[in-house]
Scaffold this active site. Structure first.
Site, PDB file in Angstrom:
ATOM      1  CE  LYS A 172      10.234  12.076   5.551  1.00 15.13           C
ATOM      2  NZ  LYS A 172       9.469  10.808   5.398  1.00 15.13           N
ATOM      3  CE  LYS A 187       3.104   2.151 -15.002  1.00 16.56           C
ATOM      4  NZ  LYS A 187       2.078   1.269 -15.579  1.00 16.56           N
ATOM      5  CG  HIS A 195       3.046  11.235  -5.485  1.00 12.64           C
ATOM      6  ND1 HIS A 195       3.371  10.027  -4.905  1.00 12.64           N
ATOM      7  CD2 HIS A 195       4.162  11.639  -6.143  1.00 12.64           C
ATOM      8  CE1 HIS A 195       4.628   9.722  -5.198  1.00 12.64           C
ATOM      9  NE2 HIS A 195       5.130  10.679  -5.952  1.00 12.64           N
ATOM     10  CG  HIS A 198       3.470  13.202   1.104  1.00  9.89           C
ATOM     11  ND1 HIS A 198       3.404  13.373   2.466  1.00  9.89           N
ATOM     12  CD2 HIS A 198       4.232  12.098   0.910  1.00  9.89           C
ATOM     13  CE1 HIS A 198       4.096  12.422   3.064  1.00  9.89           C
ATOM     14  NE2 HIS A 198       4.612  11.634   2.148  1.00  9.89           N
ATOM     15  CE1 TYR A 235       1.592  -5.984  -0.048  1.00 14.74           C
ATOM     16  CE2 TYR A 235       1.912  -3.912  -1.220  1.00 14.74           C
ATOM     17  CZ  TYR A 235       1.267  -5.127  -1.082  1.00 14.74           C
ATOM     18  OH  TYR A 235       0.303  -5.495  -1.981  1.00 14.74           O
ATOM     19  CE  LYS A 252      -3.767  -5.467  -1.179  1.00  8.92           C
ATOM     20  NZ  LYS A 252      -4.232  -5.819  -2.543  1.00  8.92           N
ATOM     21  CB  THR A 256      -4.450   2.457   4.072  1.00  4.89           C
ATOM     22  OG1 THR A 256      -3.967   2.043   2.799  1.00  4.89           O
ATOM     23  CG2 THR A 256      -5.007   3.856   3.954  1.00  4.89           C
ATOM     24  CD  GLN A 259       1.564   5.878   5.725  1.00  8.66           C
ATOM     25  OE1 GLN A 259       1.712   6.786   6.521  1.00  8.66           O
ATOM     26  NE2 GLN A 259       2.439   5.620   4.783  1.00  8.66           N
TER      27      GLN A 259
END
Length: 365
Positions: A172, A187, A195, A198, A235, A252, A256, A259
């Site tokens: 992590k 970005k 983000h 998490h 991926y 792709k 999700t 997840q």
């Protein structure tokens, strides 16, 4: 005449693409605005609050109700949760304040694509190794689906699971590199509250699981998460290889779903302990934490699913309504980028959008 017409057609087709790339590049080189920097500071502030609350819950409920695993007393980073909390807080400050402020008036750092692809490859191998070790350490053959107690003995399988838990927590910290790449590429939209929260709270929360219960029922989360991470990074590694690989990446959208399935399983797996009577009672504080984390992350990825794919469906409907096909019409190129995906899925390689654009142009021809 034919060659001239062909060249003219190619020029007309490719010119908008080059203009769009140059425009996007110019926008990328634009100094980061004060509004963006303030938004990042806002994200960092609340990510810090969420991380501290996670730390407080673990310190008040888990650490004061369970004895620590004596086998780890001399291990680095397990004697206290405070170093982990400090590292997570420094990460938040670096990616939401110091780093973006430093890069604000500078150009994005180029030449990182090979490094990012190597990073993705490392994450695939590392994540799959953790999944395999977790399975061989108990979940493939020996662990019961429910009520599996933590074995604190020095036998080979319990020690394997304990060591794996430590490496899982370490992974992590490796995940922090995802956000570092975002900062280096400027970005800022990817460095969202979800983000950063998490990434920051995971090592803090995992400390209490690894230090006080490094095996048994609760380790299913790490097993599933390692598998999902291996698939996810695979991926992005394959997608960065170019348009020849893209036809094989039809799966792709199911990343999700994978997840959300993971978090649903973890939630009900922990919740079941409230209705199933186990011969060896398992620590309620850890299972409440597992359920809470599953709910938070399920909400995170549900939000992603809605944003990424409903928006994509609306774009397709708009394209059809305007008489467009293959994403190219009226001299303009229409493409769905990975801006939203990067909020929760890490490390989209540099230049990936350009690969998508070239692929769509070839498909049109």
């Amino acid at each position: 005449m034919a060659p001239e017409k062909t060249e003219e057609k190619e020029a007309q087709t490719h010119t908008p693409t080059r203009e769009k790339m140059e425009k996007r590049e110019a926008q990328t080189h634009t100094p980061t605005s004060e509004t963006e920097l303030e938004q990042l500071k806002y994200n960092g502030k609340w990510a810090a609050v969420i991380t501290i609350l996670t730390f407080t819950y673990g310190d008040v409920t888990v650490a004061h109700s369970l004895p620590p695993d004596p086998r780890q007393k001399d291990w680095w980073m397990t004697w206290s949760p405070y170093p982990i909390l400090v590292i997570s807080m420094l990460y938040i400050a670096a990616v939401t304040c110091w780093g973006p402020r430093y890069m604000a008036k500078r150009k994005p750092i180029g030449g990182l694509r090979p490094l990012m692809m190597a990073y993705n490859a490392f994450q695939v191998v590392f994540s799959f190794w953790m999944f395999w070790e977790g399975g061989m350490g108990g979940w493939f053959f020996e662990y019961k689906l429910m009520c599996e107690p933590c074995d604190f003995s020095n036998n080979s399988k319990p020690v394997k699971m304990m060591n794996l838990g430590y490496w899982y927590m370490f992974s992590k910290f490796v995940d922090f590199i995802d956000t570092v790449f975002f900062v280096m590429h400027k970005k800022t939209s990817h460095i969202s509250l979800l983000h950063v929260s998490h990434h920051a709270l995971m090592p803090v929360g995992l400390y209490y699981g690894i230090r006080f219960q490094p095996g048994g029922h609760g380790t299913l989360m790490g097993l599933l998460n390692s598998f999902v991470h291996a698939v996810m990074y695979l991926y992005y590694l394959l997608a960065a290889m170019g348009p020849k690989v893209r036809p094989f990446l039809w799966w792709k959208k199911y990343l999700t779903t994978l997840q959300m399935t993971q978090f649903t399983i973890v939630f009900f797996h922990a919740l079941a302990l409230n209705v199933v009577e186990c011969e060896t009672p398992l620590p309620p504080p850890l299972h409440r934490w597992l359920m809470g984390q599953a709910v938070i992350f399920f909400g995170l990825f549900s939000d992603f699913y809605i944003k990424a794919y409903q928006r994509k469906d609306k774009t397709k409907q708009k394209i059809r309504a305007e008489g467009m096909s293959n994403g190219v019409a009226n001299g303009k190129l229409h493409t769905v980028t990975h801006e939203v995906m990067a909020d929760v899925f890490p490390c989209v390689p540099a230049g990936f959008d350009e690969v998508m654009i070239r692929d769509r142009i070839r498909a049109h021809h």
